[in-house]
Design a protein around this motif. Structure first.
Motif, PDB file in Angstrom:
ATOM      1  N   LEU A  33      15.613  60.095  20.819  1.00 59.87           N
ATOM      2  CA  LEU A  33      15.436  60.159  22.277  1.00 59.87           C
ATOM      3  C   LEU A  33      13.966  60.417  22.558  1.00 59.87           C
ATOM      4  O   LEU A  33      13.439  61.478  22.229  1.00 59.87           O
ATOM      5  N   ARG A  46      11.794  60.916  25.652  1.00 60.20           N
ATOM      6  CA  ARG A  46      11.882  61.098  27.110  1.00 60.20           C
ATOM      7  C   ARG A  46      10.569  60.621  27.727  1.00 60.20           C
ATOM      8  O   ARG A  46       9.516  61.169  27.412  1.00 60.20           O
ATOM      9  N   ARG A  97      13.880  56.150  26.117  1.00 62.39           N
ATOM     10  CA  ARG A  97      14.738  56.213  27.297  1.00 62.39           C
ATOM     11  C   ARG A  97      13.906  55.870  28.528  1.00 62.39           C
ATOM     12  O   ARG A  97      12.817  56.414  28.717  1.00 62.39           O
ATOM     13  N   ASP A 153      13.905  58.793  33.646  1.00 60.38           N
ATOM     14  CA  ASP A 153      15.063  59.592  34.065  1.00 60.38           C
ATOM     15  C   ASP A 153      14.602  60.616  35.104  1.00 60.38           C
ATOM     16  O   ASP A 153      14.735  61.822  34.910  1.00 60.38           O
ATOM     17  N   LYS A 157      14.214  66.960  37.003  1.00 57.94           N
ATOM     18  CA  LYS A 157      12.942  66.427  36.503  1.00 57.94           C
ATOM     19  C   LYS A 157      12.122  65.835  37.649  1.00 57.94           C
ATOM     20  O   LYS A 157      12.207  64.641  37.926  1.00 57.94           O
ATOM     21  N   MET A 161      23.107  55.780  27.803  1.00 57.66           N
ATOM     22  CA  MET A 161      23.189  57.222  27.688  1.00 57.66           C
ATOM     23  C   MET A 161      24.544  57.621  28.275  1.00 57.66           C
ATOM     24  O   MET A 161      24.795  57.380  29.466  1.00 57.66           O
ATOM     25  N   GLU A 216      26.527  60.145  29.732  1.00 56.57           N
ATOM     26  CA  GLU A 216      26.335  61.503  30.241  1.00 56.57           C
ATOM     27  C   GLU A 216      27.020  61.754  31.571  1.00 56.57           C
ATOM     28  O   GLU A 216      26.803  62.793  32.194  1.00 56.57           O
ATOM     29  N   GLY A 228      24.635  62.272  25.896  1.00 57.76           N
ATOM     30  CA  GLY A 228      23.754  63.301  26.459  1.00 57.76           C
ATOM     31  C   GLY A 228      24.605  64.481  26.886  1.00 57.76           C
ATOM     32  O   GLY A 228      25.079  64.553  28.018  1.00 57.76           O
ATOM     33  N   THR A 229      24.798  65.414  25.957  1.00 54.82           N
ATOM     34  CA  THR A 229      25.746  66.502  26.254  1.00 54.82           C
ATOM     35  C   THR A 229      25.242  67.458  27.331  1.00 54.82           C
ATOM     36  O   THR A 229      26.033  68.141  27.958  1.00 54.82           O
ATOM     37  N   ASN A 230      23.924  67.490  27.548  1.00 63.32           N
ATOM     38  CA  ASN A 230      23.405  68.425  28.561  1.00 63.32           C
ATOM     39  C   ASN A 230      23.948  68.046  29.937  1.00 63.32           C
ATOM     40  O   ASN A 230      24.427  68.882  30.688  1.00 63.32           O
ATOM     41  N   ASP A 231      23.839  66.763  30.256  1.00 65.28           N
ATOM     42  CA  ASP A 231      24.360  66.323  31.547  1.00 65.28           C
ATOM     43  C   ASP A 231      25.863  66.099  31.503  1.00 65.28           C
ATOM     44  O   ASP A 231      26.560  66.346  32.485  1.00 65.28           O
ATOM     45  N   ARG A 246      23.475  72.793  35.675  1.00 72.56           N
ATOM     46  CA  ARG A 246      22.971  73.281  34.394  1.00 72.56           C
ATOM     47  C   ARG A 246      21.873  74.331  34.534  1.00 72.56           C
ATOM     48  O   ARG A 246      21.537  75.015  33.580  1.00 72.56           O
ATOM     49  N   CYS A 296      22.196  63.011  21.549  1.00 75.32           N
ATOM     50  CA  CYS A 296      20.840  63.533  21.705  1.00 75.32           C
ATOM     51  C   CYS A 296      20.779  64.770  22.583  1.00 75.32           C
ATOM     52  O   CYS A 296      19.723  65.321  22.823  1.00 75.32           O
ATOM     53  N   GLY A 297      21.937  65.241  23.082  1.00 70.48           N
ATOM     54  CA  GLY A 297      21.954  66.483  23.866  1.00 70.48           C
ATOM     55  C   GLY A 297      21.858  67.686  22.930  1.00 70.48           C
ATOM     56  O   GLY A 297      21.951  67.546  21.703  1.00 70.48           O
TER      57      GLY A 297
HETATM   58  C1  PEP Z   1      21.252  65.103  28.131  1.00 73.51           C
HETATM   59  O1  PEP Z   1      21.531  65.016  29.333  1.00 73.51           O
HETATM   60  O2  PEP Z   1      22.022  65.568  27.269  1.00 73.51           O
HETATM   61  C2  PEP Z   1      19.932  64.665  27.643  1.00 73.51           C
HETATM   62  C3  PEP Z   1      19.678  64.579  26.356  1.00 73.51           C
HETATM   63  O3  PEP Z   1      18.992  64.354  28.536  1.00 73.51           O
HETATM   64  P1  PEP Z   1      18.194  65.348  29.467  1.00 73.51           P
HETATM   65  O4  PEP Z   1      18.371  66.742  28.919  1.00 73.51           O
HETATM   66  O5  PEP Z   1      16.793  64.844  29.409  1.00 73.51           O
HETATM   67  O6  PEP Z   1      18.836  65.159  30.805  1.00 73.51           O
END
Ligand code: PEP
Ligand code: MG
Length: 573
Positions: free
Chosen positions: A296, A298, A334, A337, A342, A431, A433, A454-457, A467, A504-505
């Motif tokens: 990833l 960014r 990527r 985003d 962001k 992605m 997510e 993308g586990t974060n989102d 988050r 990639c999260g």
């Molecule tokens: C995610 O959402 O998991 C991710 C890897 O991207 P970002 O943290 O940049 O939103």
């Protein structure tokens, strides 16, 4: 005095042992004066603003060099404050119309803004409070002619104790001398946390009254994982911290053994452990850690903290440098985003009441092809210099992906007509997510060349939990059965349709969760560079049948606590 225990939040792993150096903020005494020459006063204020901007620029470059570009950007965010008309105009008005001296005007306007921001619930706003504090201090010091703190005299094995680690102070820190950082304010996403992690300095934040309770010169031991701080430790405590410190160092050292080895399970199945990056600095770190590629890249950081969007040439150079640096290992870029958490000022986006659900990422790009196609061209041109894949963020429906592919195809045709080389078979992935993409995974897998989870989102949108909001952070966990099911579905649909699936999260580097992901069939992990070897080491400890058995157990659970218990029991850390 016996030993004294304090508790905070551990945000950067490792054990710190050393002598406390306490940074006490001096109370700056501000006099309120009626100035005679308001023109002169205005010039004095503007000179302070421009000097501070210049200093921020230099510090940012220094921090980008020593820590990473992302961290350098934090300081540049301060220059945005210095350009904010809602701050600068009222100060000028006070000086010019009411003949208030610059120091008093700065103090009053900043204090008002800080008060407003502090009363808001949002954690990101709280982060902005520390930016405002830092800029205020910087301006007042310049106006009052007070020099910066002198860090050159700091000794080896210093435990730095401060109310808040401002980016200014962090830029001046010498990572070799600082054995630990303790702050009074801040949480896991504060500047202190981000910077100490990047510099690999153990850190504990949120220690109440730390500056008052920890005497200068006190002997301190601290644990950056569980958040314990002990003053004047007894012999027994000190010895146990020393042992732990040695153990952590030995672990770090032993991870180096994995450099040059395969990422392979105990029973011989091959994996890929790649790294996440946001700058050339990160790609260099990824290579040092023997990452098998960049999973990833960014691109937002190229667009942040500036007035104009980066040109095709500038982007092309950045992407080309990254792929050349990777020496033949794949680079997943990527596309922009922007939005959500962001901010990209150069795009001139209006504030929205639901930024995470609004006009962001691919939604913005599709509606602004004049911005998006510049990036596409830059990526395509860079693909002539090494293996690049394109990753599209925040896809919720097939239409968005089709529209994106159409724009990419059009740029390809243009490049062919202009005789400009690029990789015509460049893979384009999605992605994964959003819950919508998960529901559509069976269909999307027939159109995408690969998936990246993308586990974060995905956690944020699946659990409907912001988050960045600490009030609801208990719900922000990948261990909830709904999030686990979502991941499993993505991996299964990817497998069925024979496309690679990566993650990639942050969950990809969770040592407790890695075997579950292995058991689900995930074979590509992308994590921050400093975690690459740890993940490789963990993969090598599990066989696939063991991981599958754990995954099956986890899938049966109905409650998050049960999942945690299971993972705790199974861990091989
Ligand atoms: C995610 O959402 O998991 C991710 C890897 O991207 P970002 O943290 O940049 O939103
Ligand atoms: Mg995301």
């Amino acid at each position: 005095m016996g030993e004294v225990r304090l508790q905070g939040i551990g945000v950067s792993r490792g054990v710190g042992i050393g002598t406390a150096v306490v940074l006490k903020e001096e109370e700056l005494k501000i006099e309120h004066i009626l100035v005679e020459d308001e023109e002169k006063e205005r010039k004095r204020f503007e000179a302070a603003v421009s000097t501070l901007k210049q200093k921020n620029q230099e510090l940012s470059e220094q921090l980008s060099e020593s820590v990473g570009e992302k961290d350098g950007q934090i300081i540049l965010a301060h220059n945005a404050v210095l350009e904010d008309p809602e701050i600068i105009e009222p100060i000028l008005k006070m000086i010019q119309e009411f003949r208030v001296n610059a120091e008093a005007a700065v103090e009053e306007v900043f204090n008002k803004a800080i008060q407003t921001m502090s009363s808001l619930e949002d954690d990101r706003m709280k982060e902005r409070v520390s930016d405002l504090e830092d800029v205020k201090q910087g301006l007042l010091r310049l106006l009052l002619n007070i020099g910066e703190m002198d860090f050159s005299k700091i000794n080896q094995n210093t435990i730095l104790v401060t109310k808040e680690l401002s980016p200014h102070v962090s830029a001046m820190l010498d990572g070799d001398k600082i054995a630990g950082i303790i702050t009074q304010r801040g949480g896991p996403t504060s500047h202190a946390a981000i910077i100490s992690k990047a510099m690999e300095i153990p850190a504990v934040v949120g220690v109440e009254d730390a500056v008052e309770l920890i005497p200068e010169g006190e002997f301190v031991v601290m644990d950056g994982e569980n958040g314990t701080v002990i003053l004047n430790p007894e012999e027994k405590t000190r010895k146990s911290f020393e042992r732990r410190k040695k153990k952590v160092q030995a672990e770090k050292e032993s991870l180096k053994e994995y450099i040059g080895l395969n990422s392979i399970s105990k029973d011989g199945v091959l994996f890929e452990v790649q790294a996440n990056a946001g700058s050339l600095q990160d790609t260099k770190r990824a290579m040092e850690q023997d990452a098998q590629g960049i999973g990833l890249y960014r691109t937002e950081f190229l667009f942040m903290n500036r007035d104009t969007i980066p040109s095709e040439e500038e982007q092309f150079t950045a992407y080309k440098e990254a792929v050349v640096c990777m020496e033949g290992r794949p680079l997943v870029i990527r596309t922009l985003d922007a939005g959500g958490d962001k901010p990209v000022e150069a795009l001139g986006l209006k504030e929205e009441s639901n930024p995470f659900l609004g006009y962001r990422a691919i939604r913005y790009c599709i509606q602004n092809p004049e911005v998006f196609t510049v990036q596409i061209r830059a990526i395509l041109r860079a693909s002539a210099f090494g293996p690049i894949k394109i990753l599209i963020p925040f896809i919720t429906c097939l239409e968005e992906f089709e529209e994106t592919k159409k724009l990419i195809d059009e740029e390809m045709i243009r490049l062919i007509m202009q005789d400009i080389p690029f990789d015509a078979r460049i893979p384009v992935g999605i992605m994964m997510e959003t819950p919508s993409a998960v529901m559509m995974a069976d269909i999307l897998a027939k159109y995408a060349d690969f998936f990246s989870i993308g586990t974060n989102d995905l956690t944020q949108y699946t659990m409907a939990v912001d988050r960045g909001n600490s009030k609801v952070s208990d719900l922000y966990s990948v261990y909830y059965p709904s999030v686990i099911r979502a991941m499993k579905r993505i991996i299964e649909e990817g497998d069925k349709n024979k496309i690679p699936v990566a993650m990639c999260g942050e969950a990809a580097s969770d040592p407790y969760f890695i075997p579950v992901l292995m058991g689900m069939g995930l074979r590509e992990f992308s994590v921050i560079p400093s975690e690459v070897l740890k993940v490789r080491g963990l993969i090598r400890k599990w066989t696939i049948p063991e991981a599958e058995a754990l995954c099956q157990e986890v899938m049966k659970q109905k409650r998050v606590e049960k999942v945690k218990e299971l993972l705790e029991k199974a861990k091989k850390i």
